[in-house]
Design an enzyme around this catalytic site. Structure first.
Site, PDB file in Angstrom:
ATOM      1  N   CYS A 101      -1.590  -0.429   8.647  1.00  0.00           N
ATOM      2  CA  CYS A 101      -2.566  -0.807   7.620  1.00  0.00           C
ATOM      3  C   CYS A 101      -3.226  -2.134   8.005  1.00  0.00           C
ATOM      4  O   CYS A 101      -2.556  -3.084   8.422  1.00  0.00           O
ATOM      5  CB  CYS A 101      -1.836  -0.953   6.293  1.00  0.00           C
ATOM      6  SG  CYS A 101      -2.849  -1.606   4.938  1.00  0.00           S
ATOM      7  N   THR A 121      -3.514   9.563   4.369  1.00  0.00           N
ATOM      8  CA  THR A 121      -4.382   8.595   5.049  1.00  0.00           C
ATOM      9  C   THR A 121      -4.008   8.386   6.512  1.00  0.00           C
ATOM     10  O   THR A 121      -4.803   7.867   7.286  1.00  0.00           O
ATOM     11  CB  THR A 121      -4.325   7.225   4.349  1.00  0.00           C
ATOM     12  OG1 THR A 121      -2.986   6.701   4.423  1.00  0.00           O
ATOM     13  CG2 THR A 121      -4.743   7.352   2.892  1.00  0.00           C
ATOM     14  N   CYS A 166       2.409   1.155   5.823  1.00  0.00           N
ATOM     15  CA  CYS A 166       2.265  -0.140   5.156  1.00  0.00           C
ATOM     16  C   CYS A 166       3.616  -0.808   4.952  1.00  0.00           C
ATOM     17  O   CYS A 166       4.670  -0.211   5.159  1.00  0.00           O
ATOM     18  CB  CYS A 166       1.618   0.044   3.772  1.00  0.00           C
ATOM     19  SG  CYS A 166      -0.005   0.788   3.772  1.00  0.00           S
ATOM     20  N   CYS A 193      -2.291  -4.917   4.637  1.00  0.00           N
ATOM     21  CA  CYS A 193      -0.997  -5.616   4.532  1.00  0.00           C
ATOM     22  C   CYS A 193      -0.404  -5.956   5.891  1.00  0.00           C
ATOM     23  O   CYS A 193       0.539  -6.741   5.979  1.00  0.00           O
ATOM     24  CB  CYS A 193       0.002  -4.783   3.737  1.00  0.00           C
ATOM     25  SG  CYS A 193       0.589  -3.289   4.580  1.00  0.00           S
ATOM     26  N   ASP A 233      35.181 -28.455  12.626  1.00  0.00           N
ATOM     27  CA  ASP A 233      34.162 -29.359  12.107  1.00  0.00           C
ATOM     28  C   ASP A 233      34.694 -30.144  10.905  1.00  0.00           C
ATOM     29  O   ASP A 233      35.331 -29.577  10.004  1.00  0.00           O
ATOM     30  CB  ASP A 233      32.926 -28.553  11.699  1.00  0.00           C
ATOM     31  CG  ASP A 233      31.787 -29.427  11.239  1.00  0.00           C
ATOM     32  OD1 ASP A 233      31.060 -29.946  12.089  1.00  0.00           O
ATOM     33  OD2 ASP A 233      31.645 -29.594  10.016  1.00  0.00           O
ATOM     34  N   ARG A 291      -0.918   4.909  11.852  1.00  0.00           N
ATOM     35  CA  ARG A 291      -1.454   3.645  12.352  1.00  0.00           C
ATOM     36  C   ARG A 291      -1.229   2.547  11.309  1.00  0.00           C
ATOM     37  O   ARG A 291      -1.136   2.825  10.113  1.00  0.00           O
ATOM     38  CB  ARG A 291      -2.942   3.760  12.697  1.00  0.00           C
ATOM     39  CG  ARG A 291      -3.873   3.947  11.517  1.00  0.00           C
ATOM     40  CD  ARG A 291      -5.329   3.875  11.981  1.00  0.00           C
ATOM     41  NE  ARG A 291      -6.271   4.083  10.895  1.00  0.00           N
ATOM     42  CZ  ARG A 291      -6.668   3.149  10.046  1.00  0.00           C
ATOM     43  NH1 ARG A 291      -6.161   1.926  10.141  1.00  0.00           N
ATOM     44  NH2 ARG A 291      -7.541   3.415   9.101  1.00  0.00           N
TER      45      ARG A 291
END
Length: 455
Positions: A64, A29, A33, A67, A420, A62
């Protein structure tokens, strides 16, 4: 980087604890993601794993749109403490290459340009400038998804000087145009409400308790699931409120600002205040090995203040007195010198304002009052900066004060507050002694774990 088998197991389980620790690119694709993406899981032979979003993008994938990898916890910002690369990333994320150049950045880091480029090439596979541009575009993409700001305002808020340059850079980096993003986003979003994700576990109740105990009326406010405060960053002023969403592992942050030029830096300040980029699993695994005799609470986060100067002033006013007494002094300081911000709210007074006051309204020893003024004068004049170790040259400021300022104001992960009172009380409850040096570089979180035993 996790090994491929760990990445495979985490993505198949959609384990939110790994969100931001790696990214999944799918060759069929051309999209990358987050491990928590709800899309149909791809076959392993089509998957590549990347340690950062910028590395996946530079490899030609590139982001998604489902998500949104830009909304994952910022893994590049949490790579350890005290390293040159970590400092460089912090400065670049704060706008160092938008307001200056590589030469100026290297001068601040004390290294050569060639070495800086080598660090970024080894870590991300891109140059510092390419990293900076990608981060600008990721922030712009977040604004396009989550706000109704006009595109020209998105460009300005993301650090671009012209709309044309923004459009060109965005298309090159994201393989999408700003218009493509706007077609897909919901029209129901408020103008300046952003979602800031974190990697669970996140111990909200303990963080909320800390803020509630130290709250200053008019400057800050704390609800059951939210905190807010007035803010100033350069010429930008306003306020924010962050509402915790445990189910989605995020905060929904609403901002009201007089202008947007510093929006990116302000969002990063809020992330630091809420310690959203910490990988607490890694930190606690380290502490568990180094101090096995200390039972650990999961997901404790550093309680940040807005900036290191405010943290320093609050620390000076809190020297050798109770939290309640310190709060009363800080309240007086804000009421007397803080600039009004509307709705009975005030900003924390600027260094120059404190320096110009005799502080006679503060009911405390004269030496302590002079220490407050001395720090304000030195900070306003540029004699000292945001490194609290520089403040040790000022009379009245010792290691405890400098460490508290670094702990809260800079979110330094490796501060050991051995002086402390709370830390000493917690150590006294242990059956055996511990060596805090073993906990480095996460000694700030060891401090939190000890506080958690008694507070």
């Amino acid at each position: 980087m996790l090994d491929p088998q760990q990445c495979r197991s985490a993505r198949l389980a959609r384990d939110a604890r790994f969100d931001g620790r790696f990214f999944i690119a799918v060759s069929t694709t051309g999209i990358f993601c987050r491990p928590v993406c709800p899309a149909t899981l791809p076959q392993e032979r089509h998957v590549r794993y990347f340690e950062s979003a910028v590395a996946a993008s530079s490899a030609g994938y590139r982001p998604c749109l489902r998500c949104r990898p830009d909304s994952a916890p910022d893994s590049p910002a949490w790579i350890g403490s005290g390293t040159t690369l970590a400092r460089a990333i912090g400065l670049i994320d704060g706008g160092a290459l938008q307001n200056g150049d590589i030469t100026q950045l290297c001068e601040r880091l004390g290294i050569g340009e060639r070495y800086l480029r080598q660090l970024f090439q080894r870590r991300f596979g891109v140059s510092p400038k390419a990293y900076s541009l990608y981060r600008q575009c990721l922030f712009a993409k977040k604004l396009l998804h989550e706000t109704t700001l006009p595109v020209i305002d998105v460009a300005h808020a993301s650090g671009f000087s012209s709309l044309r340059r923004f459009n060109d850079a965005f298309k090159r980096q994201m393989s999408l145009t700003p218009t493509d993003i706007r077609r897909r986003r919901s029209r129901k979003n408020a103008a300046l409400t952003l979602k800031l994700a974190y990697r669970p576990p996140y111990q909200w109740e303990r963080l909320r308790h800390f803020f509630a105990v130290h709250v200053i009326d008019g400057l800050e406010w704390v609800g059951e699931q939210s905190i807010g405060r007035t803010i100033r960053y350069g010429a930008t002023a306003g306020h924010f409120e962050a509402r915790h969403d445990a189910e989605r592992h995020q905060f929904e942050v609403t901002l009201v600002l007089n202008e947007l030029g510093e929006l990116n830096a302000i969002v990063r300040q809020i992330r630091r205040m809420l310690d959203l980029d910490a990988d607490t699993q890694t930190i606690e695994a380290h502490l568990g090995q180094c101090v096995p005799e200390l039972p650990l609470a999961e997901g404790l986060r550093l309680p940040g203040s807005w900036n290191v100067f405010e943290s320093g002033i609050r620390a000076v006013l809190g020297q050798q007195i109770s939290i309640a007494a310190a709060n009363r002094l800080i309240q007086q300081l804000v009421d007397q010198l803080g600039e009004r911000a509307g709705n009975n709210r005030r900003h924390f007074p600027a260094a120059s304002v404190i320096a110009a006051s005799d502080l006679s309204f503060l009911k405390l020893p004269g030496s302590r009052r002079e220490t407050v003024r001395r720090l304000a004068v030195a900070y306003a004049s540029g004699e000292v900066g945001d490194d609290p170790q520089q403040w040790l040259t000022l009379k009245g400021i010792g290691p405890w004060t400098a460490n508290v300022a670094a702990f809260r104001g800079n979110a330094d992960p490796d501060i050991w507050l051995d002086g402390d009172v709370g830390v000493r009380r917690a150590l006294a409850t242990l059956s055996t002694s511990i060596d805090p040096a073993l906990a480095s570089p996460w000694r700030s979180y060891l401090t939190l774990q000890l506080w958690n035993r008694i507070l």
